[in-house]
Design a protein around this motif. Sequence first.
Motif, PDB file in Angstrom:
ATOM      1  N   LEU A 422       1.076  -1.200  -0.205  1.00 32.68           N
ATOM      2  CA  LEU A 422       0.384  -0.251  -0.358  1.00 32.68           C
ATOM      3  C   LEU A 422       0.760   1.245  -0.352  1.00 32.68           C
ATOM      4  O   LEU A 422      -0.142   2.220   0.627  1.00 32.68           O
ATOM      5  CB  LEU A 422      -0.793   0.327   0.944  1.00 32.68           C
ATOM      6  N   ALA A 423       2.178   0.932  -0.350  1.00 34.99           N
ATOM      7  CA  ALA A 423       3.309   2.002   0.422  1.00 34.99           C
ATOM      8  C   ALA A 423       3.086   3.286   1.168  1.00 34.99           C
ATOM      9  O   ALA A 423       2.992   3.334   2.328  1.00 34.99           O
ATOM     10  CB  ALA A 423       2.835   3.076  -1.310  1.00 34.99           C
ATOM     11  N   HIS A 424       2.833   4.165   0.823  1.00 32.56           N
ATOM     12  CA  HIS A 424       2.516   5.601   1.825  1.00 32.56           C
ATOM     13  C   HIS A 424       0.578   5.777   2.530  1.00 32.56           C
ATOM     14  O   HIS A 424       0.680   5.451   4.183  1.00 32.56           O
ATOM     15  CB  HIS A 424       2.856   7.311   1.395  1.00 32.56           C
ATOM     16  N   ALA A 425       0.132   4.812   1.608  1.00 32.54           N
ATOM     17  CA  ALA A 425      -1.624   4.975   2.119  1.00 32.54           C
ATOM     18  C   ALA A 425      -0.731   3.476   3.782  1.00 32.54           C
ATOM     19  O   ALA A 425      -2.079   3.419   4.509  1.00 32.54           O
ATOM     20  CB  ALA A 425      -2.218   3.895   1.327  1.00 32.54           C
ATOM     21  N   GLY A 426      -0.265   2.575   3.361  1.00 36.64           N
ATOM     22  CA  GLY A 426      -0.018   1.069   4.283  1.00 36.64           C
ATOM     23  C   GLY A 426       0.674   1.612   5.917  1.00 36.64           C
ATOM     24  O   GLY A 426       0.325   1.201   6.413  1.00 36.64           O
ATOM     25  N   LEU A 427       1.626   2.907   5.556  1.00 33.14           N
ATOM     26  CA  LEU A 427       1.750   3.304   6.930  1.00 33.14           C
ATOM     27  C   LEU A 427       0.901   4.631   7.960  1.00 33.14           C
ATOM     28  O   LEU A 427       0.876   4.199   9.035  1.00 33.14           O
ATOM     29  CB  LEU A 427       3.138   4.626   6.367  1.00 33.14           C
ATOM     30  N   ALA A 428      -0.060   5.006   6.741  1.00 31.39           N
ATOM     31  CA  ALA A 428      -1.330   5.305   7.296  1.00 31.39           C
ATOM     32  C   ALA A 428      -2.193   4.123   8.111  1.00 31.39           C
ATOM     33  O   ALA A 428      -2.403   4.626   9.416  1.00 31.39           O
ATOM     34  CB  ALA A 428      -1.961   6.000   6.584  1.00 31.39           C
ATOM     35  N   LEU A 429      -2.353   3.544   7.390  1.00 23.90           N
ATOM     36  CA  LEU A 429      -2.952   2.376   7.821  1.00 23.90           C
ATOM     37  C   LEU A 429      -2.824   1.493   9.468  1.00 23.90           C
ATOM     38  O   LEU A 429      -3.277   1.060  10.227  1.00 23.90           O
ATOM     39  CB  LEU A 429      -3.456   1.567   7.113  1.00 23.90           C
ATOM     40  N   ALA A 430      -1.340   1.837   9.093  1.00 28.23           N
ATOM     41  CA  ALA A 430      -0.051   1.494  10.556  1.00 28.23           C
ATOM     42  C   ALA A 430      -0.278   1.914  11.990  1.00 28.23           C
ATOM     43  O   ALA A 430      -0.417   1.063  12.445  1.00 28.23           O
ATOM     44  CB  ALA A 430       1.052   0.526   9.853  1.00 28.23           C
ATOM     45  N   THR A 431      -0.357   3.271  11.374  1.00 29.70           N
ATOM     46  CA  THR A 431      -0.405   3.672  12.595  1.00 29.70           C
ATOM     47  C   THR A 431      -2.456   4.192  13.385  1.00 29.70           C
ATOM     48  O   THR A 431      -1.750   4.064  14.341  1.00 29.70           O
ATOM     49  CB  THR A 431      -0.022   5.636  12.364  1.00 29.70           C
ATOM     50  N   SER A 432      -3.044   3.846  11.659  1.00 27.90           N
ATOM     51  CA  SER A 432      -4.089   3.752  12.631  1.00 27.90           C
ATOM     52  C   SER A 432      -4.806   2.031  13.142  1.00 27.90           C
ATOM     53  O   SER A 432      -5.336   2.189  14.662  1.00 27.90           O
ATOM     54  CB  SER A 432      -5.603   4.008  11.489  1.00 27.90           C
ATOM     55  N   LEU A 433      -3.797   1.754  12.707  1.00 27.69           N
ATOM     56  CA  LEU A 433      -3.742   0.038  13.799  1.00 27.69           C
ATOM     57  C   LEU A 433      -3.117   0.020  15.094  1.00 27.69           C
ATOM     58  O   LEU A 433      -4.145  -0.746  16.240  1.00 27.69           O
ATOM     59  CB  LEU A 433      -3.263  -0.691  13.146  1.00 27.69           C
ATOM     60  N   SER A 434      -2.270   0.448  15.404  1.00 30.31           N
ATOM     61  CA  SER A 434      -1.370   1.076  16.925  1.00 30.31           C
ATOM     62  C   SER A 434      -2.041   1.846  17.074  1.00 30.31           C
ATOM     63  O   SER A 434      -2.192   1.657  18.596  1.00 30.31           O
ATOM     64  CB  SER A 434      -0.093   0.840  16.413  1.00 30.31           C
ATOM     65  N   ALA A 435      -3.308   2.637  16.783  1.00 28.50           N
ATOM     66  CA  ALA A 435      -3.603   3.681  17.880  1.00 28.50           C
ATOM     67  C   ALA A 435      -5.005   3.248  18.854  1.00 28.50           C
ATOM     68  O   ALA A 435      -4.894   2.586  19.596  1.00 28.50           O
ATOM     69  CB  ALA A 435      -4.053   4.597  16.817  1.00 28.50           C
ATOM     70  N   TRP A 436      -5.250   1.816  17.699  1.00 30.15           N
ATOM     71  CA  TRP A 436      -6.892   0.867  18.276  1.00 30.15           C
ATOM     72  C   TRP A 436      -5.901   0.000  19.189  1.00 30.15           C
ATOM     73  O   TRP A 436      -7.023   0.167  20.479  1.00 30.15           O
ATOM     74  CB  TRP A 436      -7.400   0.332  17.190  1.00 30.15           C
ATOM     75  N   LEU A 437      -4.785  -0.354  19.173  1.00 27.25           N
ATOM     76  CA  LEU A 437      -4.558  -0.624  20.136  1.00 27.25           C
ATOM     77  C   LEU A 437      -3.917  -0.096  21.389  1.00 27.25           C
ATOM     78  O   LEU A 437      -4.130  -0.550  22.150  1.00 27.25           O
ATOM     79  CB  LEU A 437      -3.202  -1.961  19.646  1.00 27.25           C
ATOM     80  N   ASN A 438      -3.652   0.565  20.979  1.00 26.14           N
ATOM     81  CA  ASN A 438      -3.248   1.398  22.101  1.00 26.14           C
ATOM     82  C   ASN A 438      -4.545   2.302  23.345  1.00 26.14           C
ATOM     83  O   ASN A 438      -3.975   1.452  24.180  1.00 26.14           O
ATOM     84  CB  ASN A 438      -2.236   2.718  22.006  1.00 26.14           C
ATOM     85  N   GLY A 439      -4.836   2.719  22.210  1.00 23.43           N
ATOM     86  CA  GLY A 439      -6.432   2.667  22.777  1.00 23.43           C
ATOM     87  C   GLY A 439      -6.939   1.393  23.841  1.00 23.43           C
ATOM     88  O   GLY A 439      -7.676   2.042  25.152  1.00 23.43           O
ATOM     89  N   PHE A 440      -7.263   0.364  23.304  1.00 18.25           N
ATOM     90  CA  PHE A 440      -8.221  -0.271  24.134  1.00 18.25           C
ATOM     91  C   PHE A 440      -7.152  -1.041  25.565  1.00 18.25           C
ATOM     92  O   PHE A 440      -7.819  -0.912  26.383  1.00 18.25           O
ATOM     93  CB  PHE A 440      -8.215  -2.188  22.962  1.00 18.25           C
ATOM     94  N   LEU A 441      -5.639  -0.758  25.699  1.00 21.98           N
ATOM     95  CA  LEU A 441      -5.017  -0.707  26.255  1.00 21.98           C
ATOM     96  C   LEU A 441      -5.016   0.297  27.111  1.00 21.98           C
ATOM     97  O   LEU A 441      -4.789  -0.228  28.790  1.00 21.98           O
ATOM     98  CB  LEU A 441      -3.927  -1.620  26.235  1.00 21.98           C
ATOM     99  N   LEU A 442      -5.040   1.505  26.682  1.00 24.02           N
ATOM    100  CA  LEU A 442      -5.316   2.304  27.833  1.00 24.02           C
ATOM    101  C   LEU A 442      -6.950   1.957  28.523  1.00 24.02           C
ATOM    102  O   LEU A 442      -7.269   2.287  29.791  1.00 24.02           O
ATOM    103  CB  LEU A 442      -5.074   3.853  27.320  1.00 24.02           C
ATOM    104  N   TRP A 443      -7.472   1.648  27.916  1.00 22.21           N
ATOM    105  CA  TRP A 443      -9.136   1.708  28.479  1.00 22.21           C
ATOM    106  C   TRP A 443      -9.284   0.019  29.548  1.00 22.21           C
ATOM    107  O   TRP A 443      -9.286   0.949  30.632  1.00 22.21           O
ATOM    108  CB  TRP A 443      -9.629   1.526  27.135  1.00 22.21           C
ATOM    109  N   ARG A 444      -8.214  -0.509  29.093  1.00 30.25           N
ATOM    110  CA  ARG A 444      -8.491  -2.042  30.315  1.00 30.25           C
ATOM    111  C   ARG A 444      -7.358  -1.809  31.825  1.00 30.25           C
ATOM    112  O   ARG A 444      -8.125  -2.096  32.674  1.00 30.25           O
ATOM    113  CB  ARG A 444      -7.882  -2.741  28.644  1.00 30.25           C
TER     114      ARG A 444
END
Length: 526
Positions: A422-444
């Motif tokens: 996905l080139a540059h869009a893949g970098l953006a999507l990776a950031t989004s996926l890691s943000a979801w992981l971060n948010g879930f772990l903070l909530w837990r």
Amino acid sequence: MSPDPETTPDNKPLPASPGLLRSSGLVGAMTMLSRVLGLVRDMVIARYFGAGAGADAFFVAFKIPNFLRRLFAEGAFSQAFVPVLSSYRAGQSVSDVKRLVNAVAGSLGMVLLAVTLVAMLGSPVLTTVFAPGFLDDEVKFALTSDMLRITFPYLLLISLTAFAGGILNSYDRFAVPAFTPVLLNLAMIAAAIWLAPLMEEPVMALAWGVLIAGALQLFFQLPFLMRLGLLPRPKVDYRHEGVSRILKLMLPALFGVSVSQINLLLDTVLASFLQTGSVSWLYYSDRLSELPLGVFGIAIATVILPSLSRKHASASVDRFAATLDWAVRAVLLIGVPAALALGLLAEPLIATLFGYGEVTDRDVIMSAQSLRAYSAGLLAFMLIKVLAPGFFAREDIRTPVRIGVIAMVANMVFNLILVFPLAHAGLALATSLSAWLNGFLLWRGLRRKGAWQSQPGWPRFFAQLVFANALLAGVILWLRAPVGEWLVMTGYQRATDMSVLVGSGVVVYFLALALAGVRVRHFRHR
């Protein structure tokens, strides 16, 4: 004796604190003004400099100190300083509060000055670290290094501005710090339009605009500190008890509070290896995704941190949990439709705001790809902003740091997996996926510590959100013209059609919420 919490350090009457909704609205309004001007700034930059080598060089030279500003000034320092200042305000004397402010000003200023001087001398090294892909282009590499020497002192100035803003926020003076970023946008717009034509290398004007803006923002806040009676007299004192507490909180928080910013910077590093324009495409799409994040997510986070710190200091466990629950609901109320709109209107938004002058149709399409990927993580970015203060108000740094390490490693893995297809869009999507992981772990983590306790009414609220956002999506899909038509429209046509789309979406969404039973009084929280 401890000071009266309803007076300033000069024993002047302090107005009652406004409700969180009102304070968030005030900060949001000021931030909206700043973000709108920020979009105007980016439109001007796009029109005059496009997405070429000069623009890529400037965005890297600006992103490095800007990243450190978010990581250090608005991130770790603010999250550490505000709780400590709040505890001093609640339990120490007036003179103790002033001594803390003076010691922090002197100690912080000395560290920042040293870092700035080293960075200016070693700007080629920083360019190599943060944009290694530029090494193959001597002109772009040299231009980036030269601009970095001019932009890096912005870190010193804006960090001291954040220090002043932290004091004002602690005393519920939210409007001034929220308005201050307007000056950055005005300075850069002026530099692009009037200073650039006078310079041998026009893009260098943007770097000077950043430096001028840093000075303007700092000096703008000083009169308000003077009025509050807390204009600092800097004194270097690293042994001061308050400074030591702040440093202990800051060192781990440097990583824990701003993982999403580190991830965005990693995107820039990897994008420097991709085709020319990739850095600029990510920049333009990131700027659009930051509009709702800054206006609502950061606004709510700014308001709740002093409130949570005071509740923790007074051992108000139930009120602490209720405040966090209120913040999450407020974020969902705005974050879900914002993410939905960015995803469905990616190409029209990029075309309307940036598709002029040096920006080509291909630039619009490529920027829209990464914007759609960022929109998938927008809600997670916003939730991180309001969940992290739940830890910092309790002076708990270890948990978000551990979570941050996990999210950072996950982002690197996602980057390597997604950048190839996905080139540059893949970098953006990776950031989004890691943000979801971060948010879930903070909530837990908050839930396990008892800081998060769900308040009544969540099933009904969730159903109301689904109903309103389904109608919003339907209206957008019905009114949206094909992408090809947006690319050939005039600027006036784009602005008109976008206004209709946005206006219709806003009206339908809030009418749907009203029909579902959502009322403003449900979000009033003192």
